[in-house]
Design a protein around this motif. Structure first.
Motif, short mmCIF file in Angstrom:
data_model
loop_
_atom_site.label_atom_id
_atom_site.label_comp_id
_atom_site.label_asym_id
_atom_site.label_seq_id
_atom_site.Cartn_x
_atom_site.Cartn_y
_atom_site.Cartn_z
N ILE A 3 1.58 -60.02 -9.12
CA ILE A 3 0.31 -59.41 -8.70
C ILE A 3 0.54 -58.28 -7.72
N TRP A 4 1.75 -58.14 -7.17
CA TRP A 4 2.03 -57.14 -6.15
C TRP A 4 2.71 -55.90 -6.72
N SER A 5 2.89 -55.82 -8.05
CA SER A 5 3.62 -54.69 -8.61
C SER A 5 2.91 -53.35 -8.41
N ASP A 6 1.61 -53.37 -8.32
CA ASP A 6 0.84 -52.16 -8.04
C ASP A 6 0.16 -52.33 -6.69
N PRO A 7 0.08 -51.26 -5.91
CA PRO A 7 -0.60 -51.39 -4.62
C PRO A 7 -2.05 -51.83 -4.83
N PRO A 8 -2.55 -52.73 -4.00
CA PRO A 8 -3.94 -53.16 -4.16
C PRO A 8 -4.91 -52.01 -3.95
N LYS A 9 -5.98 -52.01 -4.73
CA LYS A 9 -6.99 -50.97 -4.60
C LYS A 9 -7.97 -51.30 -3.47
N GLU A 10 -7.97 -52.56 -3.06
CA GLU A 10 -8.81 -53.01 -1.96
C GLU A 10 -7.93 -53.70 -0.94
N PRO A 11 -8.40 -53.85 0.28
CA PRO A 11 -7.63 -54.59 1.27
C PRO A 11 -7.30 -55.99 0.76
N LEU A 12 -6.10 -56.44 1.06
CA LEU A 12 -5.64 -57.74 0.62
C LEU A 12 -6.31 -58.84 1.43
N ALA A 13 -6.92 -59.79 0.73
CA ALA A 13 -7.56 -60.93 1.39
C ALA A 13 -7.30 -62.17 0.55
N PHE A 90 -9.74 -51.30 13.36
CA PHE A 90 -9.73 -51.51 11.91
C PHE A 90 -8.80 -50.48 11.27
N THR A 91 -7.88 -50.94 10.45
CA THR A 91 -7.08 -50.03 9.63
C THR A 91 -7.45 -50.17 8.16
N GLU A 92 -8.21 -51.21 7.85
CA GLU A 92 -8.79 -51.44 6.53
C GLU A 92 -10.14 -52.10 6.76
N VAL A 93 -11.07 -51.88 5.84
CA VAL A 93 -12.38 -52.51 5.91
C VAL A 93 -12.67 -53.10 4.54
N PRO A 94 -13.08 -54.36 4.48
CA PRO A 94 -13.39 -54.96 3.18
C PRO A 94 -14.51 -54.21 2.47
N THR A 95 -14.38 -54.08 1.16
CA THR A 95 -15.40 -53.42 0.35
C THR A 95 -16.75 -54.10 0.57
N TYR A 100 -20.96 -51.47 8.25
CA TYR A 100 -20.90 -52.21 9.51
C TYR A 100 -19.66 -51.87 10.33
N HIS A 101 -18.58 -51.53 9.64
CA HIS A 101 -17.32 -51.23 10.31
C HIS A 101 -16.64 -50.07 9.59
N GLN A 102 -15.86 -49.28 10.35
CA GLN A 102 -15.17 -48.14 9.78
C GLN A 102 -13.70 -48.18 10.19
N VAL A 103 -12.86 -47.62 9.31
CA VAL A 103 -11.45 -47.47 9.66
C VAL A 103 -11.37 -46.64 10.93
N GLY A 104 -10.58 -47.10 11.87
CA GLY A 104 -10.44 -46.42 13.16
C GLY A 104 -11.34 -46.97 14.24
N GLN A 105 -12.38 -47.71 13.86
CA GLN A 105 -13.28 -48.31 14.85
C GLN A 105 -12.50 -49.30 15.70
N ARG A 106 -12.64 -49.17 17.00
CA ARG A 106 -11.93 -50.04 17.95
C ARG A 106 -12.93 -50.99 18.59
N LEU A 107 -12.56 -52.26 18.65
CA LEU A 107 -13.41 -53.28 19.24
C LEU A 107 -12.79 -53.83 20.52
N SER A 108 -13.64 -54.24 21.44
CA SER A 108 -13.22 -54.95 22.64
C SER A 108 -13.37 -56.44 22.34
N ILE A 109 -12.34 -57.24 22.67
CA ILE A 109 -12.29 -58.62 22.23
C ILE A 109 -11.91 -59.55 23.38
N GLU A 110 -12.66 -60.62 23.52
CA GLU A 110 -12.32 -61.67 24.48
C GLU A 110 -11.23 -62.54 23.88
N GLY A 111 -10.36 -63.08 24.70
CA GLY A 111 -9.27 -63.90 24.21
C GLY A 111 -9.71 -65.09 23.38
#
Length: 161
Positions: A3-13, A90-95, A100-111
């Motif tokens: 299944i990995w012979s071709d690069p995925p067209k969508e983010p891998l999940a 985010f470096t990938e965003v699910p289709t 709601y989210h964009q590539v490059g969007q940076r979030l602040s996150i609590e531990g």
């Protein structure tokens, strides 16, 4: 053919049950070793640091009438010691979630909002506890391709730098 012979067209999940005992243990291990992740981030060399968060899928939740969640890796993680928070992008965003989210969007996150962390240093993976669980569900014949896809050649048994 793999299944990995071709690069995925969508983010891998990969769909795994959040109540899976191994996955719950992975979440706990990530939480307990979070200080090791902070130490990796603080070194500031060629380590690629990522963290995994839980997000609500608003459209699917509305359509099904129940809360639907997904877990996603954000990259280029930093720790802001003064505020005691993390940030990552985010470096990938699910289709379907682009409004709601964009590539490059940076979030602040609590531990306490981090479900997993990973550090890739020259192909050696530190952390990545949920990745290790997910690998158990990949056919043996496809593991090498999966590891190549995620850029891992070695899985460290230690979490500290």
């Amino acid at each position: 053919m793999s299944i990995w012979s071709d690069p995925p067209k969508e983010p891998l999940a990969m769909a795994l049950r959040k109540d899976d005992p191994e996955m719950k243990a992975a979440y706990r291990k990530a939480a307990v070793t979070l200080p090791d992740f902070i130490a990796h981030i603080g070194i500031g060399d060629d380590r690629f640091c990522s963290l995994k968060l839980c997000f609500k899928d608003p459209d699917l939740s509305e359509r099904l009438g129940e809360e639907r969640l997904f877990y996603w890796w954000l990259d280029f993680a930093h720790y802001h010691a003064d505020e005691r928070v993390f940030s990552a992008a985010f470096t990938e965003v699910p289709t379907g979630l682009e409004r709601y989210h964009q590539v490059g969007q940076r979030l602040s996150i609590e531990g306490e909002d981090i479900f997993d962390w990973r550090v890739n240093r020259g192909g050696c993976l530190y952390g990545g506890f949920t990745i290790r669980v997910a690998r158990k569900h990949i056919p043996e014949a496809e593991l090498a391709d999966y590891d190549k896809f995620i850029g891992v050649t070695e899985y460290s048994e230690v979490t500290a730098p």
